[in-house]
Write an enzyme that holds these catalytic residues in place. Structure first.
Site, PDB file in Angstrom:
ATOM      1  N   SER A 119     -13.034 -21.643  -2.584  1.00 16.23           N
ATOM      2  CA  SER A 119     -12.487 -22.549  -1.573  1.00 16.23           C
ATOM      3  C   SER A 119     -11.005 -22.267  -1.325  1.00 16.23           C
ATOM      4  O   SER A 119     -10.502 -22.472  -0.216  1.00 16.23           O
ATOM      5  CB  SER A 119     -12.702 -24.006  -1.980  1.00 16.23           C
ATOM      6  OG  SER A 119     -12.201 -24.267  -3.273  1.00 16.23           O
ATOM      7  N   CYS A 153     -22.885 -30.766 -12.263  1.00 14.74           N
ATOM      8  CA  CYS A 153     -21.554 -31.271 -12.590  1.00 14.74           C
ATOM      9  C   CYS A 153     -21.576 -32.473 -13.511  1.00 14.74           C
ATOM     10  O   CYS A 153     -20.681 -32.637 -14.343  1.00 14.74           O
ATOM     11  CB  CYS A 153     -20.776 -31.578 -11.310  1.00 14.74           C
ATOM     12  SG  CYS A 153     -21.496 -32.884 -10.287  1.00 14.74           S
ATOM     13  N   GLY A 171     -10.801 -26.482  -6.462  1.00 14.29           N
ATOM     14  CA  GLY A 171     -10.007 -25.944  -7.561  1.00 14.29           C
ATOM     15  C   GLY A 171     -10.447 -24.560  -7.955  1.00 14.29           C
ATOM     16  O   GLY A 171      -9.790 -23.890  -8.756  1.00 14.29           O
ATOM     17  N   CYS A 229     -26.428 -33.102  -2.907  1.00 13.45           N
ATOM     18  CA  CYS A 229     -24.986 -33.310  -2.729  1.00 13.45           C
ATOM     19  C   CYS A 229     -24.521 -32.709  -1.407  1.00 13.45           C
ATOM     20  O   CYS A 229     -23.731 -33.310  -0.678  1.00 13.45           O
ATOM     21  CB  CYS A 229     -24.223 -32.702  -3.903  1.00 13.45           C
ATOM     22  SG  CYS A 229     -22.450 -33.034  -3.868  1.00 13.45           S
TER      23      CYS A 229
END
Length: 350
Positions: free
Chosen positions: A7, A185, A3, A88
């Site tokens: 990216s 996050c 988003g 991650c």
């Protein structure tokens, strides 16, 4: 596609080069976080629709909970300060996500990281810094394997952030001016201790709840200074929030998990020239044949410093810096470079 602008531009650049692209968002966290929200999904979907490419949402929340959040909480309980973004990348983005792409018969995955992957003359894949030094993200990618590097594209590696935003604006992307997310996050407010306590109270790691005990602040000479609120509230180098009066500033120098003590000292007590690391990953070769001169970073924002590294075991590195470094923190990553090439790295143990 997260988003965000990076990216989105990565997808645009690959499509422009003739790749058959699909966009995908990873849903990682259920709750109030700084990523993979409904708004982020809608922004990513809008860009994908504008590019005329399919868009998917992959639900990896269970994997994220088990391998990232649980590890994060456990590491804090062990007196370490982990970097969950590295974990991650290691366990989700370049493992679980790559596996899903292979299931869908896709040749590559691509991300908006500012880094480069190249192949040397021997056929070995190398990880290199992004050309924009202010945005280089190679530090958080040091754990990538040869398989992962061979299947990953970094379209932004040769671009600056300003150039990426200009491209997004020219293409009319809805997120061209969107703010970059720089928080963890699942704890965007920065209250990691509070997050861990809530996580444990919900029964996720009930075996650790009994460890929420206050203990002693002691100085580097072993003298009692006061009571602390629990080890998870402190990290090496911390000065604020100690609640201790002293004639000179005090800093957290170490966490003594065995005795539940927080060790405080003056700023000079934070400096050290050496560290050991395990959970290592080496990229240009499988093992270090001999001591090697490198530059090394001990945290994401750290300026690389000259050092010598030697491999002391199959899964251990010993790093000696030319000059003492401040607040070498167990749980963080040390990442090694030869110029702009990532040699590898590991998790600091002490």
């Amino acid at each position: 596609m997260s988003g965000g602008v990076d990216s989105s531009v990565a997808a645009f650049l690959l499509q422009r080069k003739g790749y058959d692209c699909a966009g995908a968002m990873m849903k990682l966290f259920d709750g109030d976080g700084s990523c993979c929200s409904l708004d982020d999904a809608e922004d990513a979907r809008a860009v994908a629709q504008g590019l005329g490419i399919p868009f998917h949402v992959f639900n990896f929340t269970e994997t994220f909970k088990e391998q990232i959040i649980a590890r994060f909480a456990a590491m804090y309980r062990m007196g370490r300060t982990p970097n969950p973004c590295i974990d991650c990348n290691r366990f989700v983005k370049f493992e679980k996500f790559l596996h899903r792409a292979e299931e869908l018969d896709r040749d590559y995955i691509a991300t908006g990281h500012y880094a480069r992957a190249e192949r040397d003359t021997n056929g070995r894949f190398l990880l290199k810094k992004g050309l924009d030094n202010t945005k280089d993200q190679s530090y958080v990618l040091y754990a990538m394997t040869q398989r992962q590097l061979s299947r990953t594209l970094f379209p932004l590696g040769g671009l600056t952030k300003d150039a990426v935003r200009r491209l997004a604006a020219q293409e009319g992307f809805i997120n061209a001016k969107k703010r970059d997310s720089q928080d963890i996050c699942f704890a965007p407010d920065g209250d990691y201790a509070g997050f861990i306590e809530r996580y444990e109270e919900n029964g996720a790691t009930s075996d650790l709840v009994g460890q929420k005990l206050s203990g002693d602040f002691i100085d580097t000479e072993g003298r009692f200074l006061g009571k602390h609120r629990g080890l998870i509230h402190y990290t090496v180098g911390q000065r604020k929030g100690l609640g201790i009066s002293a004639p000179h500033p005090l800093y957290v120098c170490a966490l003594d998990v065995e005795n539940n003590n927080v060790i405080l000292g003056k700023s000079e007590a934070l400096f050290s020239k050496t560290l050991t690391a395990d959970e290592i990953n080496l990229i240009p070769f499988d093992a270090l044949p001999s001591p090697m001169r490198v530059t090394a970073k001990i945290r994401y924002s750290h300026t690389p410093q000259h050092a010598t590294v030697r491999q002391t075991d199959d899964d251990q590195l010993y790093v000696e810096f030319d000059q003492p470094q401040r607040a070498i923190t167990p749980g963080q990553a040390v990442v090694l470079y030869d110029g702009d090439t990532v040699i590898g790295g590991g998790t600091i143990r002490g």
